[in-house]
Write an enzyme that holds these catalytic residues in place. Structure first.
Site, PDB file in Angstrom:
ATOM      1  N   LYS A 132      48.207  34.116  43.981  1.00  0.00           N
ATOM      2  CA  LYS A 132      47.801  34.105  42.575  1.00  0.00           C
ATOM      3  C   LYS A 132      46.293  34.268  42.429  1.00  0.00           C
ATOM      4  CE  LYS A 132      51.823  33.789  40.703  1.00  0.00           C
ATOM      5  NZ  LYS A 132      52.346  34.901  39.869  1.00  0.00           N
ATOM      6  N   TYR A 147      51.390  30.499  47.980  1.00  0.00           N
ATOM      7  CA  TYR A 147      51.565  30.884  46.571  1.00  0.00           C
ATOM      8  C   TYR A 147      50.215  30.931  45.864  1.00  0.00           C
ATOM      9  CZ  TYR A 147      53.241  30.537  41.715  1.00  0.00           C
ATOM     10  OH  TYR A 147      53.469  30.744  40.375  1.00  0.00           O
TER      11      TYR A 147
END
Length: 263
Positions: free
Chosen positions: A163, A159
């Site tokens: 990002k 994740y």
């Protein structure tokens, strides 16, 4: 004499805003943009979610808001909607997912799922909407990233990588689109009370530790992300591009959770 009207520079009257991903934070952002005068098109994979957010905007103004089902994992679907919507002044991207596992426990399918929605879809959506902004010589794009773009913990590696990747896309696109008058920025939330964080908040100790990590000592509410997005969308941020605005309650400003004694 300034070319900005200080009384209205945060307003979005006469502008068409598109919000991609209308659940949770996205729904609040759509409401905020509409409250500032924008006509809002709500895009979501779930038609009912997009329609519910659109219907909730009715009280903000008499203009017709719109709702469209779109699967951001399907570039052709995104392209068709972008064509249907025509000129867009503000584009906000919120869609994201997470699989909370250590990297060595990830499957290839899970990796592809997180990278596909968080990073590849950002690439595809911007490529679908930005060309018309470039042609017109104006536009503001806002991508939601995360504190995980800059700080990480076990179980957040993939994740976080996506990002951070979006952050780098934002910087590159600011350089490439800036000469055409198109701005692109990121808003990085901290820990926010959304369905994506329900697992954490369900564990009392875990939820409290996250709250105490920030300077403000609590979780954010979804509506607390709206101000930064509306600012970046408006003329008040006319010289802001390539930036990542941290809306994290001071999370990334503080080293650790321990409060030392004084005196």
């Amino acid at each position: 004499m300034t070319s900005l009207d200080y009384a209205t520079m945060f307003r979005l009257d006469g502008r068409h805003a598109v919000v991609v991903g209308c659940g949770g934070i996205g729904g609040e952002i759509a409401a905020g943009l509409a409250a500032q005068g924008a006509r809002v098109s709500c895009l979501d994979k779930d038609p009912a979610t997009a329609e519910a957010v659109r219907d909730g905007l009715a009280d903000h103004q008499t203009r017709a808001h719109a709702a469209y089902p779109v699967d951001v994992l399907d570039p052709a679907s995104v392209g068709r909607v972008a064509e249907d919507l025509g000129d867009v002044d503000v584009l906000v991207l919120t869609a994201a997912t997470n699989v909370r596992k250590r990297v060595l426990d990830y499957s290839a399918e899970e990796f592809d799922r997180v990278v596909g929605l968080n990073l590849r879809a950002t690439f595809d959506v911007v490529r679908a909407f930005a060309p018309r902004m470039v042609e017109r010589g104006s536009g503001s794009i806002v991508a939601l990233t995360s504190i995980r773009a800059v700080v990480v913990e076990p179980g957040q590696g993939v994740y976080a990588a996506t990002k951070a990747g979006v952050t780098q896309l934002v910087k590159t696109l600011s350089a490439e689109l800036g000469p055409s008058g198109v701005r692109i920025n990121a808003v990085a939330p901290g820990v926010v009370e959304t369905p994506l964080t329900e697992q954490i908040r369900a564990d009392e100790a875990w939820g409290r530790a996250y709250a105490e990590k920030s300077a403000l000592g609590r979780w954010a509410r979804p509506e607390e992300m709206v101000g930064a997005v509306c600012w970046l969308a408006s003329d008040a941020a006319s010289f802001v591009t390539g930036s990542q605005v941290m809306v994290d309650g001071g999370w990334t400003a503080i080293d650790g959770r321990f409060t030392p004694p004084f005196g």
